[in-house]
Write an enzyme that holds these catalytic residues in place. Structure first.
Site, mmCIF file in Angstrom:
data_model
loop_
_atom_site.group_PDB
_atom_site.id
_atom_site.type_symbol
_atom_site.label_atom_id
_atom_site.label_comp_id
_atom_site.label_asym_id
_atom_site.label_seq_id
_atom_site.Cartn_x
_atom_site.Cartn_y
_atom_site.Cartn_z
ATOM 1 N N ASN A 107 116.726 -8.368 30.716
ATOM 2 C CA ASN A 107 117.370 -7.579 31.770
ATOM 3 C C ASN A 107 116.535 -7.557 33.048
ATOM 4 O O ASN A 107 115.379 -7.143 33.044
ATOM 5 C CB ASN A 107 117.581 -6.153 31.242
ATOM 6 N N HIS A 120 123.609 6.623 20.637
ATOM 7 C CA HIS A 120 122.991 7.536 21.606
ATOM 8 C C HIS A 120 123.949 8.681 21.930
ATOM 9 O O HIS A 120 125.140 8.462 22.088
ATOM 10 C CB HIS A 120 122.681 6.820 22.921
ATOM 11 N N TYR A 145 116.996 7.674 33.611
ATOM 12 C CA TYR A 145 117.315 7.185 32.279
ATOM 13 C C TYR A 145 116.646 8.041 31.196
ATOM 14 O O TYR A 145 115.452 8.304 31.262
ATOM 15 C CB TYR A 145 116.872 5.722 32.109
ATOM 16 N N ARG A 149 109.692 -1.329 16.081
ATOM 17 C CA ARG A 149 111.012 -1.548 16.680
ATOM 18 C C ARG A 149 110.982 -2.623 17.770
ATOM 19 O O ARG A 149 111.474 -2.435 18.882
ATOM 20 C CB ARG A 149 111.611 -0.247 17.219
ATOM 21 N N ASP A 181 121.754 -4.218 26.641
ATOM 22 C CA ASP A 181 121.300 -5.305 27.510
ATOM 23 C C ASP A 181 120.640 -6.444 26.755
ATOM 24 O O ASP A 181 119.863 -7.203 27.314
ATOM 25 C CB ASP A 181 120.417 -4.777 28.654
ATOM 26 N N GLU A 225 110.435 7.976 19.516
ATOM 27 C CA GLU A 225 110.342 6.554 19.871
ATOM 28 C C GLU A 225 109.478 6.291 21.097
ATOM 29 O O GLU A 225 109.591 6.992 22.098
ATOM 30 C CB GLU A 225 111.774 6.066 20.124
ATOM 31 N N ASP A 255 113.984 9.168 22.283
ATOM 32 C CA ASP A 255 113.250 8.077 22.939
ATOM 33 C C ASP A 255 112.465 8.623 24.131
ATOM 34 O O ASP A 255 113.051 9.149 25.075
ATOM 35 C CB ASP A 255 114.256 7.016 23.424
ATOM 36 N N GLU A 313 109.440 -1.696 21.436
ATOM 37 C CA GLU A 313 110.470 -2.514 22.086
ATOM 38 C C GLU A 313 109.902 -3.365 23.220
ATOM 39 O O GLU A 313 110.537 -4.316 23.648
ATOM 40 C CB GLU A 313 111.662 -1.657 22.552
ATOM 41 N N HIS A 337 110.500 6.636 25.936
ATOM 42 C CA HIS A 337 110.540 5.521 26.893
ATOM 43 C C HIS A 337 109.181 5.271 27.562
ATOM 44 O O HIS A 337 109.107 5.012 28.776
ATOM 45 C CB HIS A 337 111.648 5.764 27.934
ATOM 46 N N HIS A 353 115.068 -3.049 18.109
ATOM 47 C CA HIS A 353 115.719 -2.623 19.349
ATOM 48 C C HIS A 353 117.146 -3.184 19.414
ATOM 49 O O HIS A 353 117.343 -4.374 19.186
ATOM 50 C CB HIS A 353 114.889 -3.196 20.506
ATOM 51 N N GLU A 377 119.422 0.405 15.828
ATOM 52 C CA GLU A 377 120.074 0.868 17.064
ATOM 53 C C GLU A 377 121.246 -0.057 17.383
ATOM 54 O O GLU A 377 121.158 -1.264 17.177
ATOM 55 C CB GLU A 377 119.061 0.833 18.208
ATOM 56 N N TRP A 421 109.179 3.531 33.921
ATOM 57 C CA TRP A 421 110.592 3.888 33.843
ATOM 58 C C TRP A 421 111.012 4.001 32.376
ATOM 59 O O TRP A 421 111.727 4.813 31.959
ATOM 60 C CB TRP A 421 111.458 2.814 34.529
HETATM 61 C C1 CS2 Z 1 116.074 1.789 25.381
HETATM 62 C C2 CS2 Z 1 116.676 0.610 26.099
HETATM 63 O O1 CS2 Z 1 117.578 1.335 23.647
HETATM 64 C C3 CS2 Z 1 116.487 1.809 23.926
HETATM 65 O O2 CS2 Z 1 115.749 2.309 23.115
HETATM 66 O O3 CS2 Z 1 114.719 1.974 25.480
HETATM 67 O O4 CS2 Z 1 117.914 1.030 26.574
HETATM 68 C C4 CS2 Z 1 115.881 0.017 27.254
HETATM 69 O O5 CS2 Z 1 115.703 0.955 28.257
HETATM 70 C C5 CS2 Z 1 116.580 -1.179 27.829
HETATM 71 O O6 CS2 Z 1 116.825 -2.109 26.842
HETATM 72 C C6 CS2 Z 1 115.759 -1.793 28.949
HETATM 73 O O7 CS2 Z 1 116.237 -3.009 29.293
HETATM 74 MG MG MG Z 2 113.816 2.742 23.674
#
Ligand code: CS2
Ligand code: MG
Length: 421
Positions: free
Chosen positions: A38, A123, A160, A302, A335, A255, A229, A281, A231, A331, A358, A421
């Protein structure tokens, strides 16, 4: 048998996907892989077209491990998300060919089924705890036993994972993120010129998340498995605090608490909490996973099959993890393309130490371009019992949706400095 052609197709049925189609000299025998990264799609596509495809022509597609080693070590410059995503695209297509040639689903080549289906999570988000509760209930009504819950944090609207609106929509498909604060320069996926900037601050986040899970446990009960998550946004001591404060609510896992660079800091989180931890991820190879697994600093690994070199790498990671009682949670966001989702599930149902998967529901337009994504039923994912991975590419349909430039958002703190992010 020989590889005769490698087609690299970038298509945007709602978001950009990079598809690798490997053709052979056996009439009608080809494989479909996914090499989507992505925000950096054209870099992967260029690497595949300009540097990797010429190396593959004339090779025996049956020799997956040898091709993997050649592409990983043979370039001298190794690893990195662009190279590992390109390698995954090739690897997944080669497993598809191997299955089709054998007349067997890929899970069968990986040792056969160890379970009937892969336990799946979706989610649920919302602007406040009540809206998240409603969305968790909707997911449960749809059949989910495991739900990832994220809630809006005041002052970070649109961000996000803490923005509310996107998570509320993501049980079906990600809607564009519109920003209510910060520099509004683009929306996710609209081909705009600059990445959107989102806001993030640790203190309000750390105050809100335990309250969300207290609310959810008192309203939706103990039975549904809840996940969250982070992140990669916290410092080790912040993550330890969050993990400790979430203990009474019995998360399935917490996560990606820390940036992928800070593996050793998981020791600190472990010292303070028994909340199960998932990570990986953003990892790029099995060597990234090693210390976390061998020191038992996490409970779920993951990695993203599409970003670590495909099935070949992931099954090795799973085998290492099995020795240390670590389970998998590959993961599975929107995307990455359907071929990676299918590869996830083929591996999930073949390995002994699968944990959870997921998933997303792809919109109709993605099914038109890339038919054959795994099927969700009563909490579990299934793949079709067909030779290979089961995902195809409709090249005519793909051509209707040309690439559109799009970036993932970036994040900054209230003082303007960069934060993950
Ligand atoms: C996220 C993703 O699914 C998840 O756990 O962390 O949506 C992630 O932000 C995206 O794949 C980024 O490209
Ligand atoms: Mg994630």
């Amino acid at each position: 048998m020989k590889i005769t052609e490698v087609r690299v197709i970038v298509t945007c049925p709602g978001r950009n996907y990079v598809v690798v189609k490997i053709l052979t000299d056996e009439p009608g025998l080809y494989g479909v892989g996914d090499a989507t990264l992505n925000g950096r799609e054209l870099a992967v596509a260029g690497l595949l077209r300009d540097h990797i495809a010429p190396l593959l022509i004339g090779r025996d597609p049956d020799q997956i491990e040898d091709i993997w080693q050649m592409l990983f070590r043979g370039a001298y410059w190794r690893s990195g998300p662009v190279q590992m995503t390109a390698l995954a695209g090739v690897d997944i297509a080669l497993w598809d060919i191997k299955g089709k040639r054998a007349g067997l689903p890929v899970y069968s080549l990986l040792g056969g089924k160890t379970r009937d289906g892969a336990l799946a999570y979706t989610h649920a988000g919302g602007r406040d705890a009540i809206e998240v509760e409603d969305n968790v209930r909707k997911a449960m009504e749809r059949g989910f036993r495991c739900v990832r819950a994220q809630v809006a944090v005041p002052g970070m609207e649109g961000t996000y994972g803490v923005g509310g609106a996107k998570e509320a929509a993501s049980a079906t498909w990600a809607s564009p993120i519109r920003l209510s604060r910060g520099t509004v320069s683009a929306v996710w996926g609209d081909g705009g010129p600059m990445p959107p900037i989102e806001r993030w601050e640790p203190s309000p986040y750390l105050r809100v998340v335990p309250k969300l899970f207290a609310h959810l446990r008192s309203t939706v009960g103990e039975e549904v498995e809840l996940l969250h998550d982070v992140h990669e946004r916290l410092t080790p001591i912040q993550a330890a605090r969050l993990a400790r404060e979430l203990e009474p609510f019995h998360l399935f896992f917490l996560e990606d608490c820390l940036r992928p660079e800070h593996k050793e800091s998981f020791r600190l989180i472990r010292q303070h909490s028994v909340t199960p931890l998932a990570m990986g991820e953003l990892f790029q190879s099995r060597w990234d996973c090693l210390p976390l697994i061998t020191e038992q600093l996490i409970d779920y690994i993951r990695c993203d099959l599409g970003h670590i070199g495909g099935i070949t790498e992931a099954r090795k990671i799973a085998a290492i993890a099995e020795c240390y009682h670590v389970q998998t949670a590959w993961h599975g966001p929107g995307d990455i393309g359907p071929a990676t989702h299918a590869a996830n599930v083929h591996l999930d149902i073949a390995i002994p130490n699968f944990g959870v998967q997921e998933m997303v529901f792809f919109p109709e337009v993605v099914h038109e371009v890339l038919p054959g994504a795994p099927n969700f039923e009563e909490g579990y994912l299934h793949v079709a019992d067909v030779p290979g991975l089961g995902v195809d590419l409709n090249e005519e349909a793909a051509a209707k949706y040309p690439y559109r430039r799009a970036y993932l958002p970036m994040a900054r703190r209230l003082d303007g400095s960069v934060i993950d992010w």
